[in-house]
Write a protein that holds these residues in place. Structure first.
Motif, PDB file in Angstrom:
ATOM      1  N   HIS A 188       0.833  -1.199   0.000  1.00 18.75           N
ATOM      2  CA  HIS A 188       0.000   0.000   0.000  1.00 18.75           C
ATOM      3  C   HIS A 188       0.875   1.258   0.000  1.00 18.75           C
ATOM      4  O   HIS A 188       1.893   1.333   0.706  1.00 18.75           O
ATOM      5  CB  HIS A 188      -0.918   0.016   1.221  1.00 18.75           C
ATOM      6  N   LYS A 196      -1.417   5.300   5.273  1.00 17.35           N
ATOM      7  CA  LYS A 196      -1.869   4.670   4.042  1.00 17.35           C
ATOM      8  C   LYS A 196      -2.775   5.626   3.266  1.00 17.35           C
ATOM      9  O   LYS A 196      -3.706   6.215   3.822  1.00 17.35           O
ATOM     10  CB  LYS A 196      -2.615   3.375   4.361  1.00 17.35           C
ATOM     11  N   ASP A 199      -7.104   2.240  -0.080  1.00 22.92           N
ATOM     12  CA  ASP A 199      -7.078   0.803  -0.324  1.00 22.92           C
ATOM     13  C   ASP A 199      -6.750   0.449  -1.762  1.00 22.92           C
ATOM     14  O   ASP A 199      -6.450  -0.713  -2.056  1.00 22.92           O
ATOM     15  CB  ASP A 199      -8.431   0.186   0.052  1.00 22.92           C
TER      16      ASP A 199
END
Length: 698
Positions: A188, A196, A199
């Motif tokens: 990621h 992050k 997704d």
């Protein structure tokens, strides 16, 4: 630019602007005819900047500046600074990153950095090709129906990175097929804080290393460009005076270009001034010269004449401006309605005078302008909370400076004087300022809405009353923006408020309040329906009238008597014409009082009215007209009638006006008044019957 050079923050755009300034000076110098103009502009530029510079030094330093900037700074025509471009890397990415330093300095000063950035971009493309392309190929080869795997290589602009964005691309069963190895290497993507991103965003270690290398190479190149630009700023600091001098000279030169015709391609084929149909004025010089040197100051010519003056912001070639003729031999005290053009006239006169004495063209058909020692324009003032001063304090501070600097050779322009304080005292201050300027003997214009100033015993010798006129069109009063003689007390305040969207209820209530206080402009409701035996004893009622009016002048007493008698006579006649039972049913007459040098309000234009002139010899003149302003001007044009005052009222139709005129001519003498035109009453076949006033014998 000087500040940017001192702080060493000038960029390539500012340097090119400096180079353009230097090259325009060189272009002037390189042309035989324009070189003479350059030499002539040295002295006025010296005065404007306070810098003393010889023409040879100016040209020499401009050559150095142009050459030094041209040698380092990239120009628009340079084609050797393209952005890196690879098939798998989005073009926006390289352009955004490299545009921070490319196109600023010439490539020859940055060759090593170009090579380093190019190699880093190539390495990034290689990493993307190895780690992302097999996954993309696998996804494209998939024949899954809707809802299958998706993926692409995209530019994450916010994070300045090139990443893989996809979903549902991980195989359900690992079978060592093409692309599976690269999918296992994905991780990621993280932002600069280690969080992050989402997704669907993925990267690899190899791609991240290539991105870091690419950014580091660009950062080094950017730092080198900044170093070179700062060095150039340091070099040019010693030329600051030359650059300021050159810039001011070009401002003066371009102003001249706008006012003259030239066949040289460097200038303009047809000047802006001539295109706008401006003219060169005649300058009335007051200075005395011997052998080209000033030896004495003479008196300022006592007049300024501008024919066909128009606001300088309008384009006369398009025929959109209203022209005015200003023949000024003293101070003007200017009145007029809101939106009537008072402020525009002041600005236009100021601009014409300033342009004229600078030797430029002026927005007029012809002009004779004195060489003023000062032009002072005072417009509306605003408060200054920082200084703790109200708008009136600011205005008085400016007026103090104005009065101390004004001489008989000055032009003074004051807009809406003393507008920020209580009316009575503001009017008196304004009157005193007008007296002071009148005594100084300057030319100028003072505009005001303080109509009480005309009731003050001003000690002025030369001040002239002027006004901006208006006209009555389709039931509405409209300004004409034309300068005329006289006083205008019509402000058009209610019309302006209504036109700007103030609710009708507010405007109507304002009119009611106005008529309830300012009796001279309201119907004479205090007059009973009239028993002339009690109220109109002209010969024997002076004692009562004197006690009632108190300190009023004899002229005001006479005007009041005339209004009461005229109201009684006309209401009686109007009652008969309208077949009413009593005079109380007749609408009260709205009398309009027109003082010495005043103009009738625009609402009288094109409307039938009956008027009574109170002559200086205390005789009356009765008339009717559809052009009250023109009729009053005709009366005042006669010898001895300049100080006459008028009262008038509007009626519906010329026929009724004629009847009331003849009625008054025949009846007023029977009430003890002396008429100058009593013979006019014999030309009518009505109004001679005494039954109109059979109950009003005096």
């Amino acid at each position: 630019l000087v500040k940017l050079l001192e702080l060493r923050e000038a960029n390539h755009i500012e340097f090119n602007r400096i180079k353009n300034v230097a090259e325009e000076i060189l272009q002037l110098h390189g042309n035989t005819e324009l070189c003479e103009i350059l030499k002539l502009l040295m002295d006025p530029t010296c005065v404007a900047t306070g810098l003393k510079l010889e023409s040879d030094k100016l040209v020499g330093e401009c050559e150095w500046v142009s050459s030094r900037i041209g040698e380092l700074i990239s120009q628009d025509g340079d084609v050797d600074q393209e952005f890196s471009s690879y098939s798998l890397i989005p073009n926006d990415f390289c352009e955004d990153i490299e545009s921070a330093w490319k196109g600023r300095v010439k490539r020859k000063h940055m060759e090593n950095f170009y090579e380093e950035v190019g190699e880093a971009a190539k390495a990034l493309h290689s990493a993307v090709s190895e780690d992302f392309l097999p996954i993309i190929s696998r996804i494209r080869a998939s024949t899954a129906p809707f809802g299958g795997p998706k993926g692409e290589i995209l530019y994450a602009r916010e994070h300045e990175a090139v990443w893989f964005k996809g979903k549902r691309f991980t195989p359900t069963v690992w079978a060592e097929t093409p692309g599976e190895l690269q999918i296992k290497q994905l991780r990621h993507a993280m932002d600069s804080k280690g969080k992050k991103v989402g997704d669907e965003w993925f990267t690899t270690t190899k791609v991240e290393d290539a991105l870091m290398r690419y950014h580091e190479a660009n950062d080094k190149a950017k730092a080198k460009v900044l170093e070179l630009l700062r060095g150039l700023s340091a070099e040019l600091q010693c030329k600051t005076n030359t650059l300021v001098f050159a810039s001011m000279m070009l401002i003066i030169a371009k102003a001249l270009c706008a006012h003259v015709r030239s066949s040289d391609v460097f200038l303009v084929v047809l000047s802006e001034g001539r295109r706008r149909k401006w003219v060169f004025p005649t300058l009335l010089e007051s200075r005395k010269y011997e052998n080209g040197k000033q030896v004495a100051e003479g008196p300022c010519p006592a007049r300024m004449d501008i024919v066909g003056l128009s606001p300088y912001w309008f384009d006369l070639s398009q025929g959109s401006a209203v022209r005015n003729t200003v023949s000024m031999q003293s101070l003007f005290l200017l009145t007029g309605p809101n939106g009537g053009g008072k402020s525009s006239l002041l600005r236009s006169v100021c601009a014409a005078a300033l342009l004229g004495i600078c030797g430029f063209m002026v927005p007029a058909e012809s002009a004779s302008i004195p060489h003023f020692d000062a032009i002072v324009l005072h417009m509306k003032s605003y408060d200054s909370p920082v200084d703790g001063k109200s708008s009136f304090q600011i205005e008085m501070s400016e007026i103090r400076s104005l009065l101390s600097a004004t001489t008989s050779r000055s032009l003074v322009l004051i807009d809406e004087i003393c507008r920020g304080t209580e009316t009575a005292k503001g009017t008196c201050i304004a009157g005193s300022i007008v007296e002071t300027l009148d005594a100084v003997g300057c030319l100028g214009i003072v505009s005001t809405h303080l109509h009480g100033i005309f009731e003050l015993p001003l000690q002025t010798r030369n001040t002239v009353y002027k006004s901006m006129s208006a006209e009555y069109i389709d039931g509405q009063t409209m300004p004409t923006w034309k300068l005329v003689d006289g006083i205008c007390k019509e402000s058009l305040a209610f019309e302006t408020a209504q036109r700007e969207g103030v609710p009708d209820t507010v405007v109507k209530r304002a009119e009611e309040l106005y008529h309830s206080v300012y009796v001279s402009d309201m119907p004479l409701k205090v007059i009973a329906p009239l028993d002339l035996k009690d109220d109109l004893n002209v010969n024997g009622g002076n004692e009562v009238a004197s006690r009632t009016i108190g300190m009023a002048s004899q002229k005001d007493i006479l005007k009041g008597k005339v209004q009461r008698v005229v109201s009684a006579i006309c209401k009686k006649k109007l009652m008969e014409l309208n077949k009413l039972g009593d005079t109380s049913e007749v609408t009260d007459l709205k009398f309009i009082s027109i003082g010495v040098r005043e103009q009738p309000p625009p609402s009288t234009i094109g409307v039938s009215s009956v008027y009574v002139m109170l002559r200086p010899d205390k005789r009356l003149y009765v008339g009717e007209t559809d052009d009250l302003q023109g009729r009053i001007q005709a009366h005042r044009a006669k010898d001895g009638m300049q100080s006459a005052i008028f009262i008038s009222f509007l009626v519906q139709g010329k026929s009724i006006a004629c009847q009331l005129e003849t009625l008054l001519i025949n009846q007023l003498p029977k009430q003890g008044f002396h008429l100058a035109n009593i013979a006019d009453g014999k030309h009518r076949n009505f109004g001679t019957n005494d039954t109109v006033l059979k109950a009003a014998t005096v």
